[in-house]
Design a protein around this motif. Structure first.
Motif, PDB file in Angstrom:
ATOM      1  N   GLY A  42       0.208  -3.894 -10.675  1.00 25.31           N
ATOM      2  CA  GLY A  42       1.444  -3.139 -10.834  1.00 25.31           C
ATOM      3  C   GLY A  42       1.771  -2.339  -9.589  1.00 25.31           C
ATOM      4  N   GLY A  43       3.023  -1.939  -9.464  1.00 22.90           N
ATOM      5  CA  GLY A  43       3.486  -1.245  -8.275  1.00 22.90           C
ATOM      6  C   GLY A  43       2.798   0.092  -8.053  1.00 22.90           C
ATOM      7  N   THR A  44       2.496   0.380  -6.794  1.00 28.22           N
ATOM      8  CA  THR A  44       1.863   1.650  -6.437  1.00 28.22           C
ATOM      9  C   THR A  44       2.621   2.307  -5.295  1.00 28.22           C
ATOM     10  OG1 THR A  44       0.371   0.715  -4.754  1.00 28.22           O
ATOM     11  CG2 THR A  44      -0.403   0.699  -7.045  1.00 28.22           C
ATOM     12  N   MET A  45       2.501   3.622  -5.184  1.00 21.09           N
ATOM     13  CA  MET A  45       2.983   4.382  -4.043  1.00 21.09           C
ATOM     14  C   MET A  45       2.037   5.556  -3.857  1.00 21.09           C
ATOM     15  SD  MET A  45       4.764   4.820  -1.487  1.00 21.09           S
ATOM     16  CE  MET A  45       3.769   6.052  -0.646  1.00 21.09           C
ATOM     17  N   ARG A  46       0.961   5.313  -3.098  1.00 20.40           N
ATOM     18  CA  ARG A  46      -0.164   6.242  -3.013  1.00 20.40           C
ATOM     19  C   ARG A  46      -0.054   7.182  -1.820  1.00 20.40           C
ATOM     20  NH1 ARG A  46      -4.137   1.138  -3.858  1.00 20.40           N
ATOM     21  NH2 ARG A  46      -4.013   0.971  -6.141  1.00 20.40           N
ATOM     22  N   SER A  47      -0.598   8.356  -2.006  1.00 21.83           N
ATOM     23  CA  SER A  47      -0.651   9.361  -0.949  1.00 21.83           C
ATOM     24  C   SER A  47      -1.770   9.024   0.039  1.00 21.83           C
ATOM     25  CB  SER A  47      -0.919  10.740  -1.554  1.00 21.83           C
ATOM     26  OG  SER A  47      -2.224  10.784  -2.132  1.00 21.83           O
TER      27      SER A  47
END
Length: 215
Positions: A42-47
């Protein structure tokens, strides 16, 4: 927070990495060495913190990680969104040295990684990505610049959650059009498709601009 956080804000492992990666070229080499985040679950947007923890990154995660690292070395956290006709944008960290623009990037395609600081304008920098951007569906149609400081107090450095606010912000910022000829597009599109038929698992590096690449 529109200023670099104090060193003690970082975990010892994070701060050690930041101290070691004190130039854009070093950050690019580190990001190139990381496995690519294919987002298979699934889509991620990690720091930055989560990228280090999971040891992988896609283009936007890499751009944000570069911003966190180089912010500690005096570079403003600037991201450039390359807008494509297929809605599969590419995001890079951009910086200036001696008045010239360069970039840091991570991609499935080597031609979309960083650029040496050689470009007099952002438009020239974006043009260096035009040919390598062309695949089965991609074609750059515009670009938009933003600072992560524009997000105000939002935590883009250490957030444990997916940071979809950054994606929304990049979609909302103004983009300048990049007009290109169909003749140029058709040439590189045909060449790319022929290459992928012969080498389906390779990323092409036959572009004349590859001397400008920062790997």
């Amino acid at each position: 927070m529109n200023a670099p956080p104090a060193p003690e804000t970082f975990a010892p492992k994070e701060w050690k990495l930041i101290q070691r990666l004190n130039t854009p070229a070093k950050v690019q080499r580190w990001l190139t060495s990381l496995p690519y985040n294919w987002e298979r679950k699934g889509g991620t947007m990690r720091s930055f913190r989560e990228v280090l923890k999971r040891n992988e990154a896609h283009c936007l995660e890499a751009a944000v990680a570069a911003a966190v690292i180089l912010e500690q070395h005096g570079y403003p956290p600037l991201l450039l969104d390359l807008e494509s006709i297929d809605l599969l944008d590419h995001v890079i960290f951009v910086f200036r040295q001696r008045g010239r623009w360069g970039s840091i990037g991570r991609s499935r395609d080597i031609g979309l990684h960083g650029r040496k600081p050689l470009f007099r304008s952002l438009r020239q920098l974006v043009w260096s990505y035009f040919d390598p951007y062309i695949d089965m569906t991609g074609r750059i149609k515009g670009f938009g610049l933003t600072s992560l400081y524009d997000l105000g107090s939002y935590d883009w450095r250490f957030n444990r959650k997916n940071m979809h606010k950054i994606e929304d912000h990049l979609r909302a910022i103004p983009h300048r059009k990049l007009l290109s000829s169909d003749r140029r597009y058709d040439y590189w599109d045909e060449r790319y498709q022929k290459y992928k038929k012969r080498f389906p698992d390779r990323s092409p590096s036959y572009y004349d601009s590859r001397s400008q690449w920062m790997r």
